[in-house]
Design an enzyme around this catalytic site. Structure first.
Site, mmCIF file in Angstrom:
data_model
loop_
_atom_site.group_PDB
_atom_site.id
_atom_site.type_symbol
_atom_site.label_atom_id
_atom_site.label_comp_id
_atom_site.label_asym_id
_atom_site.label_seq_id
_atom_site.Cartn_x
_atom_site.Cartn_y
_atom_site.Cartn_z
ATOM 1 C CD GLU A 1 8.356 12.336 -15.292
ATOM 2 O OE1 GLU A 1 7.539 13.006 -14.676
ATOM 3 O OE2 GLU A 1 9.396 12.823 -15.791
ATOM 4 C CE LYS B 1 12.035 19.439 -10.997
ATOM 5 N NZ LYS B 1 10.712 19.737 -11.537
ATOM 6 C CB SER C 1 12.973 22.708 -15.385
ATOM 7 O OG SER C 1 12.149 23.858 -15.363
ATOM 8 C CG HIS D 1 -1.659 -1.248 1.460
ATOM 9 N ND1 HIS D 1 -2.916 -1.533 0.957
ATOM 10 C CD2 HIS D 1 -1.284 -2.368 2.145
ATOM 11 C CE1 HIS D 1 -3.290 -2.749 1.336
ATOM 12 N NE2 HIS D 1 -2.314 -3.281 2.058
#
Ligand code: ARG
Length: 462
Positions: free
Chosen positions: A289, A282, A276, A155
């Protein structure tokens, strides 16, 4: 050059031609198409349907087209329906009327089915090779960073401490099953449709064994109608891709999480991190992704192939031309995703000490304390309740299980020893889990050996 319009007086509408041509996508299959034609014409020569001169003229022409395609010196005219018609037309240009004999005892239906199966066998084998690379890198990581301690989650809540190697092996086993599925898909794709004709077979004395053999197929497709109508091998391949991709998506999600400041367990390599446009600091995990994002696309490809065939009466229907786009996309996206995942794993750094002190006495050792009581004869359910009460008390004190050490645990159960040290040590807890498949290091090492020595177990056909 025939455009197959002899029975019509009008030309095909230009928009209809653009709408129906598959030429652009077919280029992907050009080499397989020519291989199929070479095998076919060789067989026609062997059985005497074509003379030796006719055979060698056609073979030479096809070889020339193959070279032309590879070098780009001949570009198929988009005015053709598909690559199959374009190659035949080019052949006639090169060798004259004898080129028209190539299509003896053949239909585009078995021609297309053959080219697609050849292509599919090649691409599934390449996907399999890519998965071997991924498994190898995961196992290398197990060997270099596998002793890193981390929380195991259920979980996404801390469950029990585990070794990173244990976690990575879970992914390696899943990828190994993907390889087994590829072997199954390859097995069923490995039947040669060539010689099925339009759907009824042919009156020419063809030798289907010969062409199947020449093309490296394990066997001949048994039924000519099934041979041209079946697309379940495409659906199966796309299912395999979909499953591969869902496996990758879980790895990708973890890399995104683990590289966040909150987890801070891994640092992706610079070559696989992105910046970024506004935030100068970043270091984004775009590769992971994108893999996660492409999963949706491949699941869509599978869906397209399932719905495409649903309700189609036998045998060939032009609908089936639409099978190529999702098939090609599914294989391409899956293979490149496996490769980028492999590269990211190869390139990243693991922070080996990240959880070492944080997990000392952590609540995720609660099972350890319950197991301790159970070993001392306390029924596990009673032990569970005693430890639950102890956890609650520690939480109220604003601390962790370390508060129970030195006698405090006795108030929750008399079977607790004063010195809980060995049970509050997360590494000791992981190493005690020596059961078969457990997280203890010797079990991790055993699995690495099994996977390393067996990954050719599912050596694919052809
Ligand atoms: N481009 C077509 C396809 O790939 C070729 C088969 C055409 N066959 C036919 N009966 N019209 O599906």
């Amino acid at each position: 050059v025939s455009d197959l319009r002899g029975r019509f007086s009008a030309e095909l509408d230009a928009e209809m031609l653009r709408f129906s041509s598959s030429l652009e996508l077919d280029l992907e299959l050009a080499d397989e198409d020519i291989r199929g034609s070479l095998a076919h014409v060789g067989m026609l020569g062997t059985i005497g349907v074509l003379s030796a001169e006719e055979t060698s003229a056609i073979v030479e022409g096809l070889e020339t087209i193959r070279t032309e395609l590879a070098s780009g010196s001949w570009v198929p005219d988009p005015a053709h329906d598909d690559i199959h018609m374009a190659v035949e037309a080019r052949l006639v240009e090169l060798v004259g009327g004898v080129g028209g004999k190539l299509h003896t005892a053949r239909s585009r239906n078995d021609q297309v089915a053959t080219a697609v199966r050849l292509w599919l066998k090649r691409r599934l084998t390449e996907l399999d090779r890519a998965l071997v690379g991924l498994i190898e890198v995961l196992l290398d990581r197990v060997e270099t960073d596998g002793r890193t301690l981390m929380p195991g989650y259920t979980h996404l809540q801390r469950g029990q401490p585990v070794l990173l190697g244990h976690h990575l092996l879970a992914h390696a086993w899943a990828a190994t099953r993907d390889r087994e599925r590829i072997a199954g898909a390859l097995d069923r794709a490995d039947r040669c449709p060539l010689g099925a004709g339009a759907m009824a077979g042919t009156s020419h004395p063809i030798d289907r064994e010969l062409t199947a053999d020449e093309l490296g197929f394990a066997a001949v497709a048994d039924n000519a109608m099934d041979a041209v109508a079946a697309r379940d091998h495409l659906q199966e391949a796309a299912s395999v891709c979909a499953i591969v991709m869902t496996g990758l998506s879980r790895m990708a999600a973890e890399l995104v999480l683990w590289s966040s400041a909150e987890f801070d367990l891994v640092r992706l390599g610079e070559a696989h991190s992105t910046g970024s446009s506004i935030m100068p600091q970043k270091r984004n995990p775009d590769g992971a992704e994108l893999v996660r994002g492409k999963v949706g696309r491949v699941l869509g490809d599978l869906q397209a192939l399932l719905v495409l065939v649903k309700g189609l009466p036998l045998a060939y229907n032009r609908d089936l031309q639409e099978d190529r786009a999702p098939l090609i996309d599914a294989l391409a996206q899956s293979e490149s995703s496996v490769k980028i995942m492999t590269a990211m794993w190869r390139d990243l750094d693991v922070r080996a000490d990240r959880f070492e002190s944080e997990l000392h006495g952590d609540m995720s050792l609660a099972t350890e304390l319950a197991d301790l009581l159970a070993e001392r004869g306390v029924p596990f359910r009673t032990a569970h309740e005693a430890v639950a009460a102890a956890v609650r008390w520690c939480e109220e004190q604003g601390g962790n299980l370390v508060l129970l050490d030195g006698g405090a645990a006795a108030r929750f159960h008399e079977a607790f020893p004063d010195d809980l040290g060995p049970w509050l040590d997360p590494r000791a807890a992981a190493e005690r889990r020596t059961s078969f498949g457990g997280t203890a290091w010797p079990e991790v090492e055993r699995q690495v050996d099994v996977l390393r020595s067996n990954w050719c177990r599912v050596e694919p056909v052809g």
